[in-house]
Design an enzyme around this catalytic site. Structure first.
Site, PDB file in Angstrom:
ATOM      1  N   GLU A  97       0.976  -1.307  -0.026  1.00 41.48           N
ATOM      2  CA  GLU A  97      -0.039   0.052  -0.141  1.00 41.48           C
ATOM      3  C   GLU A  97       0.942   1.356   0.086  1.00 41.48           C
ATOM      4  OE1 GLU A  97      -2.616   1.564  -0.539  1.00 41.48           O
ATOM      5  OE2 GLU A  97      -3.867   1.773   1.233  1.00 41.48           O
ATOM      6  N   ASP A  98       0.479   2.311  -0.417  1.00 45.87           N
ATOM      7  CA  ASP A  98       1.177   3.466  -0.550  1.00 45.87           C
ATOM      8  C   ASP A  98       1.187   4.228   0.577  1.00 45.87           C
ATOM      9  OD1 ASP A  98      -1.730   4.292  -0.654  1.00 45.87           O
ATOM     10  OD2 ASP A  98      -1.347   5.529  -2.387  1.00 45.87           O
ATOM     11  N   ASP A 101      -3.466   6.645   6.384  1.00 46.62           N
ATOM     12  CA  ASP A 101      -3.633   7.759   6.931  1.00 46.62           C
ATOM     13  C   ASP A 101      -4.696   7.640   8.056  1.00 46.62           C
ATOM     14  OD1 ASP A 101      -3.926  10.673   7.160  1.00 46.62           O
ATOM     15  OD2 ASP A 101      -5.281  10.644   5.456  1.00 46.62           O
ATOM     16  N   PHE A 150      -0.202  16.677   3.252  1.00 46.32           N
ATOM     17  CA  PHE A 150      -0.593  16.047   1.982  1.00 46.32           C
ATOM     18  C   PHE A 150       0.364  15.639   1.013  1.00 46.32           C
ATOM     19  CE2 PHE A 150      -2.969  14.916  -1.790  1.00 46.32           C
ATOM     20  CZ  PHE A 150      -3.932  14.238  -1.106  1.00 46.32           C
ATOM     21  N   ARG A 163       1.403  11.748  -9.832  1.00 48.77           N
ATOM     22  CA  ARG A 163       1.841  10.275  -9.580  1.00 48.77           C
ATOM     23  C   ARG A 163       3.273  10.011 -10.232  1.00 48.77           C
ATOM     24  NH1 ARG A 163      -2.623   7.496  -7.496  1.00 48.77           N
ATOM     25  NH2 ARG A 163      -4.626   7.847  -8.595  1.00 48.77           N
TER      26      ARG A 163
END
Ligand code: IMP
Ligand code: MG
Length: 174
Positions: A97-98, A101, A150, A163
């Site tokens: 997973e990136d 959060d 962010f 991206r």
């Protein structure tokens, strides 16, 4: 209003950290046939770099989860779009997973996947933003902890942009 990306974690640092994670994964999954399951779209660059540093045979699959409607805040509803195609039953599954959060996405993904009765289910996440956590998530292999900013780049988007950036960046309002 434009947003300027600033480098938070550079590509060299990312590559070094992935080498460390890969070494641990290789050791801990030795003699197994792990299935690396990438959460799209954000995890695709991380997955590609990780498997090329692993130096062991693995299988790969991909799943879609959408949580951010198009802005910076979670829409609240998490949808598993496309599940994995390879059967997970009895497999040693490693989710790639990136970023974790608030934790909603990963808890939905974990519940969804554990119903498929894998032999083991672990999580490898490039980034962790623990300051915003609402649901506890156990990250077995973590790249970096990031502050409450962010982030974009290295596969991660803001509104489908950024991206392609090779570094993990944060966005600053102009
Ligand atoms: P969570 O449910 O709040 O943990 O959301 C996790 C997902 O939201 C991640 O897999 C990302 O796709 C997205 N996300 C969370 N934080 C960021 C960020 O800083 N930049 C871009 N996407 C993010
Ligand atoms: Mg994600």
């Amino acid at each position: 209003m434009g947003k300027t990306p600033h480098i938070l974690i550079g590509r060299e640092k990312i590559a070094l950290r992935i080498a460390e994670l890969a070494a641990r994964i290789k050791l801990e999954y030795a003699g197994k046939n792990p299935l690396l399951l990438c959460v799209l779209k954000g995890g695709f660059v991380f997955m590609a770099d990780l498997v090329r540093q692993l130096d062991m045979p693995v299988q790969m699959d991909f799943m879609r989860v959408s949580s951010y409607g198009g802005g910076m805040e979670c829409s609240g509803s998490i949808n598993v779009g496309q599940g994995p195609g390879i059967p997970l039953q009895g497999r040693d599954v490693l989710i790639v997973e990136d970023i974790v959060d608030m934790g909603f996405s990963l808890s939905v993904v974990r519940n969804f996947l554990s119903q498929m009765q894998p032999a083991s289910l672990k999580l490898c996440a490039l980034l962790d933003k623990p300051s915003r956590r609402k649901v506890p998530v156990c990250i077995d292999y973590l790249g970096f902890t990031v502050p409450d900013k962010f982030v974009v780049g290295y596969g991660i988007d803001f509104d489908e942009q950024y991206r392609y950036l090779p570094d993990v960046c944060f966005l600053e309002e102009l």
